[in-house]
Structures are given as structure tokens and as C-alpha cells.
Design a protein around this motif. Structure first.
Motif, PDB file in Angstrom:
ATOM      1  N   UNK A  84     -38.425 -27.438 -20.743  1.00  0.00           N
ATOM      2  CA  UNK A  84     -36.953 -26.669 -21.069  1.00  0.00           C
ATOM      3  C   UNK A  84     -36.927 -25.438 -21.862  1.00  0.00           C
ATOM      4  N   UNK A  85     -37.730 -25.109 -22.563  1.00  0.00           N
ATOM      5  CA  UNK A  85     -37.909 -24.003 -23.309  1.00  0.00           C
ATOM      6  C   UNK A  85     -37.918 -22.719 -22.574  1.00  0.00           C
ATOM      7  N   UNK A  86     -38.555 -22.961 -21.372  1.00  0.00           N
ATOM      8  CA  UNK A  86     -38.914 -21.882 -20.339  1.00  0.00           C
ATOM      9  C   UNK A  86     -37.670 -21.324 -19.587  1.00  0.00           C
ATOM     10  N   UNK A  87     -37.539 -19.834 -19.641  1.00  0.00           N
ATOM     11  CA  UNK A  87     -36.447 -19.540 -18.685  1.00  0.00           C
ATOM     12  C   UNK A  87     -34.841 -19.793 -19.102  1.00  0.00           C
ATOM     13  N   UNK A  88     -34.303 -19.161 -20.053  1.00  0.00           N
ATOM     14  CA  UNK A  88     -32.942 -19.522 -20.538  1.00  0.00           C
ATOM     15  C   UNK A  88     -31.863 -18.624 -20.090  1.00  0.00           C
ATOM     16  N   UNK A  89     -30.788 -19.253 -19.413  1.00  0.00           N
ATOM     17  CA  UNK A  89     -29.731 -18.362 -19.030  1.00  0.00           C
ATOM     18  C   UNK A  89     -29.511 -17.343 -20.009  1.00  0.00           C
ATOM     19  N   UNK A  90     -29.109 -16.182 -19.233  1.00  0.00           N
ATOM     20  CA  UNK A  90     -28.635 -14.795 -20.071  1.00  0.00           C
ATOM     21  C   UNK A  90     -29.596 -14.324 -20.825  1.00  0.00           C
ATOM     22  N   UNK A  91     -30.845 -14.918 -21.027  1.00  0.00           N
ATOM     23  CA  UNK A  91     -31.935 -14.169 -21.794  1.00  0.00           C
ATOM     24  C   UNK A  91     -33.200 -14.007 -20.766  1.00  0.00           C
ATOM     25  N   UNK A  92     -33.372 -14.790 -19.865  1.00  0.00           N
ATOM     26  CA  UNK A  92     -34.481 -14.434 -18.640  1.00  0.00           C
ATOM     27  C   UNK A  92     -33.986 -14.696 -17.421  1.00  0.00           C
ATOM     28  N   UNK A  93     -34.604 -14.089 -16.301  1.00  0.00           N
ATOM     29  CA  UNK A  93     -34.150 -14.233 -14.846  1.00  0.00           C
ATOM     30  C   UNK A  93     -34.969 -15.501 -14.308  1.00  0.00           C
ATOM     31  N   UNK A  94     -36.251 -15.964 -14.934  1.00  0.00           N
ATOM     32  CA  UNK A  94     -36.788 -17.208 -14.586  1.00  0.00           C
ATOM     33  C   UNK A  94     -37.679 -17.702 -15.563  1.00  0.00           C
ATOM     34  N   UNK A  95     -38.391 -18.787 -15.422  1.00  0.00           N
ATOM     35  CA  UNK A  95     -39.242 -19.200 -16.642  1.00  0.00           C
ATOM     36  C   UNK A  95     -40.308 -20.098 -15.935  1.00  0.00           C
ATOM     37  N   UNK A  96     -41.419 -20.403 -16.549  1.00  0.00           N
ATOM     38  CA  UNK A  96     -42.511 -21.077 -15.891  1.00  0.00           C
ATOM     39  C   UNK A  96     -42.940 -21.956 -17.020  1.00  0.00           C
ATOM     40  N   UNK A  97     -43.623 -23.172 -16.467  1.00  0.00           N
ATOM     41  CA  UNK A  97     -44.214 -24.213 -17.367  1.00  0.00           C
ATOM     42  C   UNK A  97     -45.563 -24.322 -16.765  1.00  0.00           C
ATOM     43  N   UNK A  98     -46.768 -24.361 -17.635  1.00  0.00           N
ATOM     44  CA  UNK A  98     -48.312 -24.702 -17.107  1.00  0.00           C
ATOM     45  C   UNK A  98     -48.639 -25.663 -18.279  1.00  0.00           C
ATOM     46  N   UNK A  99     -48.885 -26.944 -17.547  1.00  0.00           N
ATOM     47  CA  UNK A  99     -49.475 -27.908 -17.955  1.00  0.00           C
ATOM     48  C   UNK A  99     -51.018 -28.131 -17.930  1.00  0.00           C
ATOM     49  N   UNK A 100     -51.937 -27.671 -18.868  1.00  0.00           N
ATOM     50  CA  UNK A 100     -53.326 -27.843 -18.695  1.00  0.00           C
ATOM     51  C   UNK A 100     -53.738 -29.342 -18.902  1.00  0.00           C
ATOM     52  N   UNK A 101     -54.630 -29.733 -17.806  1.00  0.00           N
ATOM     53  CA  UNK A 101     -54.919 -31.099 -17.990  1.00  0.00           C
ATOM     54  C   UNK A 101     -56.396 -31.312 -17.564  1.00  0.00           C
ATOM     55  N   UNK A 102     -57.039 -32.293 -17.842  1.00  0.00           N
ATOM     56  CA  UNK A 102     -58.327 -32.468 -17.411  1.00  0.00           C
ATOM     57  C   UNK A 102     -58.401 -33.451 -16.213  1.00  0.00           C
ATOM     58  N   UNK A 103     -59.378 -33.700 -15.515  1.00  0.00           N
ATOM     59  CA  UNK A 103     -59.559 -34.313 -14.381  1.00  0.00           C
ATOM     60  C   UNK A 103     -58.991 -35.780 -14.513  1.00  0.00           C
ATOM     61  N   UNK A 104     -59.694 -36.239 -15.737  1.00  0.00           N
ATOM     62  CA  UNK A 104     -59.637 -37.692 -15.976  1.00  0.00           C
ATOM     63  C   UNK A 104     -57.925 -37.996 -16.237  1.00  0.00           C
ATOM     64  N   UNK A 105     -57.308 -37.062 -16.574  1.00  0.00           N
ATOM     65  CA  UNK A 105     -55.939 -37.423 -16.566  1.00  0.00           C
ATOM     66  C   UNK A 105     -54.928 -37.103 -15.278  1.00  0.00           C
ATOM     67  N   UNK A 106     -55.535 -36.459 -14.383  1.00  0.00           N
ATOM     68  CA  UNK A 106     -54.959 -35.867 -13.295  1.00  0.00           C
ATOM     69  C   UNK A 106     -53.778 -37.141 -12.620  1.00  0.00           C
ATOM     70  N   UNK A 107     -54.026 -38.505 -12.593  1.00  0.00           N
ATOM     71  CA  UNK A 107     -53.328 -39.324 -11.964  1.00  0.00           C
ATOM     72  C   UNK A 107     -52.128 -39.854 -12.873  1.00  0.00           C
ATOM     73  N   UNK A 108     -52.323 -39.825 -14.142  1.00  0.00           N
ATOM     74  CA  UNK A 108     -51.263 -40.040 -15.081  1.00  0.00           C
ATOM     75  C   UNK A 108     -50.308 -39.035 -15.067  1.00  0.00           C
TER      76      UNK A 108
END
Length: 603
Positions: A209-233
Motif C-alpha cells: 500500500x506504500x506504492x502509488x499515493x494519490x496526489x503524489x504519483x500517477x501509478x504504483x507497483x509492488x514486486x514480491x520476490x519469492x523462491x520456488x519453494x514458497x510459490x504455493x503459499x
């Protein structure tokens, strides 16, 4: 006519949507597995669709140092836009910040170069000339770490620099997500973990929710880095609903329901069982009782809590109450209960505090502040403390005879600490909480003597942010203990001592600066300037000429000078009034003076 007007008024109202005023900011969620980036898509079969492959040339060295491709991900947005990298631990934050800077090009050094030098200069100013070596290396690149190991002054300066774009990248812990408002174009979660615990849905949402704030940015994006073992979770994490919010009133036993009951009776909001039970029904916990209570009813918990407070000596049943019905029994607060209530003492420790203060009266060591500091060291911080035994032993061996006497009174010997430091087996049992509390007392004692968080941090190998939290906690608890003692006549001897100690813990500066720092707008740096310029007391400041102050003190505006003089005059006036009241009280004839009652009766 009024009815007609109301109908006409209703017909003319046009529904207004907040969307007209608050523009929507699109937030795109991504997952990164190896080199591939996937977009979170609730319509897709497995909850995500392929987006792109990372296109960044990695050397063999960089691959080893940065297996998560953080350098590639952050350089896509910085320095033009801001970026947050959430890391599982504090140490990881610092390591990641340094690692990223090692592989950033020299061009990053030129971006807002002068302003970054100013940030470094300001950090040194608030830290008595000290600067964290990690920040010294990363800030020139526009990068910094952010976690609880920083002091509040450091955090404030770094946050301001980030908000204005001087710093473009923070490596931070999850606490930043629930704390200050620091939005970013891109938020990167280095792992789906907080420490060793797997992320909860609400934690994940809070961070992204820290990504892309109204009045500050036009859009935001988040990237969650994960290992194959954590994919299902992770796929389950992004698709499940938010966790429900439940009341913790009963789970936090002494800080919750019991403290509430003591307050209700102390403030006379509800004094009998029936009224307290009805009050509980109206709380958030009362609304959720059918979900939260499986084994006991709300009535049983209310009765048990009141019984516990009575057995602990904090409440007492009214002896004048003739009612045979249990629900009509009234309670009143005891002296110990009122002291705990007025001092806002955690009820888990109020009887322990009473015993410690009582024991202290038997042999209070006044040759040193150590004994008094021990009595005002927060119990909850002691229970979480893990002493470094070699440092403990080193500090113990440097104690004066009076300070050794304090340790002996508490039942902690140099022999015991020496055995712990050397890893020897110990047969004699010593209270762990007392040992830990004494260790934290050593930290506070050193801090009051040296008034420098950095040197104490180095001496005890503790994060400076933790030491500042300990100091703040001790200052608050010292004030609480003072109010506790004010309600109990047997502890009158502590009052004046605690007033002075609370001031020392609050300001943590050399004693001569404390009176100056009572003035509004005067912090340590300004107090030193005033003291060195000859303004050494409240009286000096109250009689100062604002125009002379402006010429004498560097970087002091006319408004600030006037505020300092005005505040000093007000404080001096208050102190004079308090002294006048004391004088009048001393000169007043006591009401029980022999002969007064008889002469009044004759009249």
C-alpha cells in the motif's frame, strides 16, 4: 411548510462521489521468480500471468552478490522516482543498502549532490559529530536504511530527505509500513517473511500500500520476490481475504480487562458487578463474545477479573454493602489500586514495584544514582533483555564500593556474573529478571554520566535506537513511579529524588543544561549555545533581550528569541507562585493547633 421544504431539499441533492476529488491511483502487483516477473491476476487460473523477463546484464560477481536481482529492479526507477525495499531483518536492511550501492554507477553520486552532503552534515550535528559508517557510504548514492536501530533524530532527518526526493531508496523493515507515511513508485518485498514468520495478508497489503499515493504519483507497483519453494503459499497469500480483526481485551490480561476495570471503579464510572458487566457488553470484545468465548461466559470472566484484582489488593468490596445479591456488590479502589491507577503501572508489575520500593527503603544507596535508576528501569524491557555477559562482567568490575553495595542488596554478585561470562555452571539460583534489570540499569547509568548515545551504544554493543527507546521508557516509567509514590505516604522519601531523576532521564544532558531545556523550543544544541553565551539559568533567559539573543546565538530567528524569553518568564512566574504557596502553607496555623477548637466553640 417545513415538510414541503424538506422534500424539496431532498429532491435537489445530487449524490457526490469522492472519486471526483480523489483521483484513483492504479496499483499493479507483481511476483518475481528467478528472472521472470508475473503480474497478479485474479482472473487467471493460478492467480498470475507472465509479464516480462528481467533485461539486465549481470556479471558473475554481481550474480553472487545479488541473487535476487535487486540492483536491476531498483535501477529501473531510481533516482527519478522513489523505491522502498522491505527486508526481513534489521541487519539485512543495512547489508542490502550497502550491496546495492557497490553496484550503482558513479552517475548516482551527482544527483542532488549538495543536498545529500547537507543530510550527512545534519546527521552529524544531531549525533554529536558521529555518523553511522553504513549511512556514510550509502547516502551519497541516495540510499539509506530505515529501522528501529536509528535514533528518532536520525529517522526524522532521513524521512525528510526521502520525502523531498534527496534520498530515493530506503531499505527498511516491516515497521515502516505501519508507521510513517513514505510513499514510493515501486515497493519491493525481498522475501515473503517478517523475520522467520511467513507474511500475513494484512501485512502484505500494508507494505504494498506504500506504492502509488494519490496526489503524489500517477501509478504504483509492488514486486514480491519469492523462491520456488514458497510459490504455493504466496499464491494463497495474494488470493485470500484479509484476516479478521478481533478484540485483544482479554488476551492482554493485565493491560486489558483488569486495567479497564480498575479505571472504571477508580473513576466511579461503574462500581458494582452488574454495571461493569453491562459496560463490558458494550465494548468491541462484548460484541464479539460469541466468537471469542468458548469455555467461559463474559459474566464469568468479569467475576474472575474482579476477584483477581481484589486478591491482589487493588480493589476491596464495600463493607457497608448489605446486598445479598452478588451482581449488586459494590467495589472501591484501595490505596495500592489508586497508586497503580494514577501511576498507570502495568498491573502485572504493581505488586513487584511495591515490594522493590519497600525493600529499597531498608537500605537505599544515595551515594550513587544506580539504585534509584534500577528502581525506575522498566520491567517489561528487562524481561526481553539478553545481556552480553563479558560486557556485564567488565562493567561490574568497574563499580565503586557504593555501586557494588547496590548489586549486593539486589542479590547479584560479581562471582555470579563472572561465572556466566566464562560459561561455568551455576548452582545458586539468582532471579533472572533482577539480573537483566540491573544490566539495563548499567546502560542507563552510563548514559546519564556520558550523555552520549553513540559511546554507550559502542560500550554495550547495543543499537543506538534501542538505547534511546530504553531511555525514553525509563523516563516515562520514572514519572509513573513518582505518581505511584505520591499516592502512598510510606514512600514520601522517594518523591524529591524521583522528580530530579525524571528530569535527568527526560533530557539526558549535563545537569547544568536541564533548567534551560525546560524552556519551550530549547533542545540540547540550543541549550549548549545559550549556556556558552552566559545564559546559565532560567532567570538569565527571563531577563534576556531578544535582540541581543539574536546577535549572540547563531541561527536564532527573532520569533524564536521572543518565544524563548516569553516561555522563560512564564516558567519563572509559575515557580515563584509555587514557592509562594509553600511559604503560605508553612506560615499557616494548623487546624489542629491546641486552643483553636475550644475558642471556636466559645464563640
Amino acid at each position: 411548510m417545513l415538510k414541503t421544504f424538506k422534500n424539496s431539499f431532498k429532491q435537489n441533492i445530487t449524490p457526490v462521489s469522492l472519486d471526483q476529488y480523489v483521483p484513483k491511483v492504479e496499483l499493479k502487483e507483481y511476483l518475481k521468480i528467478n528472472d521472470a516477473i508475473y503480474e497478479v491476476d485474479s482472473k487467471a487460473e493460478n492467480g498470475m500471468t507472465f509479464s516480462r523477463l528481467l533485461n539486465y546484464k549481470y556479471s558473475d560477481t554481481l550474480k553472487k552478490m545479488d541473487p535476487d536481482h535487486l540492483v536491476a529492479l531498483v535501477t529501473e526507477v531510481i533516482p527519478s522516482y522513489s523505491c522502498l525495499v522491505f527486508c526481513p531483518t534489521k541487519k539485512n536492511c543495512e547489508n542490502v543498502a550497502e550491496m546495492i550501492c557497490k553496484f550503482l554507477s558513479k552517475e548516482y553520486l551527482k544527483h542532488r549532490e549538495e543536498e545529500k552532503h547537507e543530510v550527512i552534515k545534519n546527521l552529524k550535528n544531531v549525533s554529536s559529530g558521529n555518523l553511522c559508517p553504513v549511512l556514510k557510504r550509502t547516502i551519497p548514492f541516495g540510499v539509506a536504511y530505515h529501522h528501529s536501530g536509528l535514533t528518532s533524530d536520525e529517522r526524522k532527518l532521513l524521512e525528510e530527505a526521502y520525502s523531498t526526493g534527496v534520498l530515493c531508496l530506503f531499505t527498511c523493515t516491516s515497521t515502516l509500513a505501519a508507521g510513517v507515511n513514505l510513499p514510493a513508485r515501486r515497493v519491493i518485498l525481498r522475501a515473503p517473511y517478517v523475520a522467520k514468520e511467513f507474511l500475513k495478508r494484512n501485512q502484505y497489503k500494508q507494505m504494498i500500500g506504500r506504492a502509488g499515493r494519490a496526489g503524489i504519483d500517477s501509478f504504483g507497483e509492488s514486486i514480491l520476490i519469492l523462491q520456488e519453494k514458497d510459490k504455493q503459499q504466496v499464491l494463497e497469500l495474494i488470493s485470500r481475504p484479509l484476516e479478521n480483526c478481533y478484540s485483544h481485551l482479554v488476551q492482554e490480561f493485565t493491560k486489558g480487562i483488569q486495567t479497564l476495570f480498575l479505571s472504571l471503579i477508580g473513576l466511579k464510572i461503574a462500581t458494582n458487578l452488574d454495571d461493569i458487566y453491562h459496560f463490558m457488553n458494550g465494548t468491541f470484545f462484548g460484541v464479539q463474545q460469541k466468537i471469542l468465548l468458548k469455555e467461559k461466559s463474559l459474566w464469568e470472566i468479569t467475576v474472575e477479573s474482579l476477584r483477581y484484582l481484589t486478591e491482589k489488593g487493588l480493589l476491596q468490596k464495600d463493607t457497608t454493602d448489605k446486598s445479598e445479591e452478588e451482581f449488586q456488590h459494590s467495589f472501591h479502589i484501595t490505596k495500592l489500586g489508586r497508586a497503580s491507577f494514577k501511576g498507570t503501572i502495568d498491573l502485572a508489575y504493581c505488586d513487584v514495584l511495591y515490594r522493590d520500593l519497600k525493600k529499597g527503603l531498608e537500605g537505599l544507596v544515595l551515594e550513587s544514582l544506580l539504585h534509584l535508576i534500577y528502581l525506575t528501569t522498566p520491567y517489561d524491557m528487562a524481561s526481553q533483555c539478553d545481556p552480553d555477559w563479558m560486557i556485564y562482567f567488565r562493567q561490574f568490575s568497574q563499580l565503586s564500593p557504593a555501586e557494588q553495595n547496590v548489586a549486593a542488596l539486589l542479590g547479584v554478585s560479581e562471582n555470579f556474573i563472572g561465572k556466566k561470562a566464562s560459561g561455568q555452571a551455576i548452582k545458586k539460583k539468582v532471579d533472572k529478571d533482577t539480573v537483566n534489570r540491573l544490566y539495563l540499569s548499567f546502560v542507563l547509568y552510563a548514559l546519564l554520566k556520558e550523555t552520549n548515545i553513540w559511546s554507550v551504544s559502542e560500550k554495550f554493543n547495543m543499537p543506538r535506537g534501542y538505547i534511546q527507546s530504553l531511555l525514553t521508557g525509563a523516563a516515562t516509567f520514572s514519572s509513573c513511579v513518582l505518581h505511584f509514590c505520591e499516592e502512598l505516604e510510606e514512600f514520601w522519601v522517594y518523591k524529591a529524588l524521583l522528580v530530579e531523576l525524571t528530569k535527568k532521564l527526560t533530557y539526558c544532558v549535563k545537569a547544568e543544561l536541564i533548567p534551560l531545556m525546560e524552556v519551550t523550543g530549547v533542545l540540547e544544541g540550543r541549550a549548549k549555545q545559550l549556556y556558552n553565551a552566559g545564559y546559565k539559568s532560567l532567570t538569565h533567559l527571563a531577563n534576556a533581550n531578544p535582540e541581543v539573543l539574536i546577535r549572540t546565538i547563531d541561527h536564532l530567528s527573532r520569533r524564536q528569541a521572543k518565544q524563548i524569553v516569553s516561555s522563560a518568564k512564564m516558567l519563572l512566574h509559575e515557580k515563584a507562585e509555587a514557592l509562594q504557596e509553600e511559604v503560605e502553607e508553612l506560615l499557616r496555623l494548623p487546624s489542629d493547633f491546641p486552643g483553636i477548637a475550644s475558642s471556636t466553640e466559645k464563640a
